[in-house]
Design an enzyme around this catalytic site. Sequence first.
Site, PDB file in Angstrom:
ATOM      1  N   GLU A 264       0.972  -1.240  -0.027  1.00  0.00           N
ATOM      2  CA  GLU A 264       0.108   0.034  -0.038  1.00  0.00           C
ATOM      3  C   GLU A 264       0.818   1.211  -0.114  1.00  0.00           C
ATOM      4  OE1 GLU A 264      -2.722  -0.111   3.318  1.00  0.00           O
ATOM      5  OE2 GLU A 264      -3.451  -2.266   2.697  1.00  0.00           O
ATOM      6  N   HIS A 283      -7.611   1.491   1.356  1.00  0.00           N
ATOM      7  CA  HIS A 283      -7.344   1.201   2.797  1.00  0.00           C
ATOM      8  C   HIS A 283      -8.397   2.418   3.073  1.00  0.00           C
ATOM      9  CE1 HIS A 283      -4.952  -0.385   6.316  1.00  0.00           C
ATOM     10  NE2 HIS A 283      -6.085   0.087   6.703  1.00  0.00           N
TER      11      HIS A 283
HETATM   12  C1  GLV Z   1      -6.710   0.815  10.267  1.00  0.00           C
HETATM   13  O1  GLV Z   1      -6.417   0.244   9.497  1.00  0.00           O
HETATM   14  C2  GLV Z   1      -6.782   0.634  11.586  1.00  0.00           C
HETATM   15  O2  GLV Z   1      -5.974  -0.219  12.307  1.00  0.00           O
HETATM   16  O3  GLV Z   1      -7.114   1.656  12.380  1.00  0.00           O
END
Ligand code: GLV
Length: 325
Positions: A264, A283
């Site tokens: 990512e 994400h």
């Molecule tokens: C996001 O991916 C988190 O872990 O808050």
Amino acid sequence: MSQKPKIIVSVTLPPDLRDRLAASCDIIDVPVGQRPEEVLSAETRAQVSGMVCTMKTKIDTGLLEALPALTVSSNFAVGFDNVDVAAATSRKVLICNTPRVLDGAVADVTIGLMLCLARNLVAGDAFVRSGAWTKGAFPLTRDIRGKTLGLLGMGRIGRVVARTAQAFDMPVIYHNRREDPEAKGLATYVGRDELFKTSEVLSVHIPLSAETRHSVGKRELSLMKPTAYLINTARGPVVDEAALIEALRAGSIAGAGLDVMEQEPLPASSPLCELPNVVLQAHVGSATHETRRAMIDLAVNNLLDALGGKQPVAMVNPEVWRARA
Ligand code: GLV
């Protein structure tokens, strides 16, 4: 000399929270993703007692050694796979995170991906925009109502997904290391292989650790039905992406909805971007104004509480706190 504790801020803060922190702490800014040990002098580092940061800050032995006075690090995330928790605990560094406040937002993206896959909503949008509709009807899609939803992991987020799926009349099954008493009446506990074999939609809700890395691999994918969808809103590396791409190419599963990937940001050259039976998100599970605000509030509160001697709401290694008391 200021008596305020010195803290590293490696996250973008809303102005009111920055003011709140500045009222009781001396802020040392470190750009998100940069390593404090690389951008701060040894003299500054030696005085740092707290930190608030994103998942992009790797809290490993190197960082912990570089910040010898650190007592607390507050993650602006629920996940903490950026932290070597054992190393932090052995150095008595308290680690905090942001559970609960993002459960609904992540569950919403999970359900959204499921709907996009089954009803082919993303392709449907392109179909209308391109004018293809004037030449014929969009191909039929599939119902999710009545289909079995399997959850790999039944924690806080899994439970909200299970509750939401009830509104879609989906029977929910799950596999966890242990049966979850809170899931009673909501979902049925099954063995791990049965979960992969039976689910029409299989959604991943386990954290990333050495044990879970690539734990959804070739074998698990081969157990799935050719009509089944895989959804991952947890952490990319839990799924063996090469094996997933192979399964998607071969049609041994029907599709995948991914909010997280092994790399990512995902480069456009990834084979995932070529596959028509994949829906991708950047994400964004927790990425709403409301949820991110609740997360940053919690992250800052955790930090200020710990520095002020009050037990923070969310601790990853509470044994460090208990030892202090
Ligand atoms: C996001 O991916 C988190 O872990 O808050």
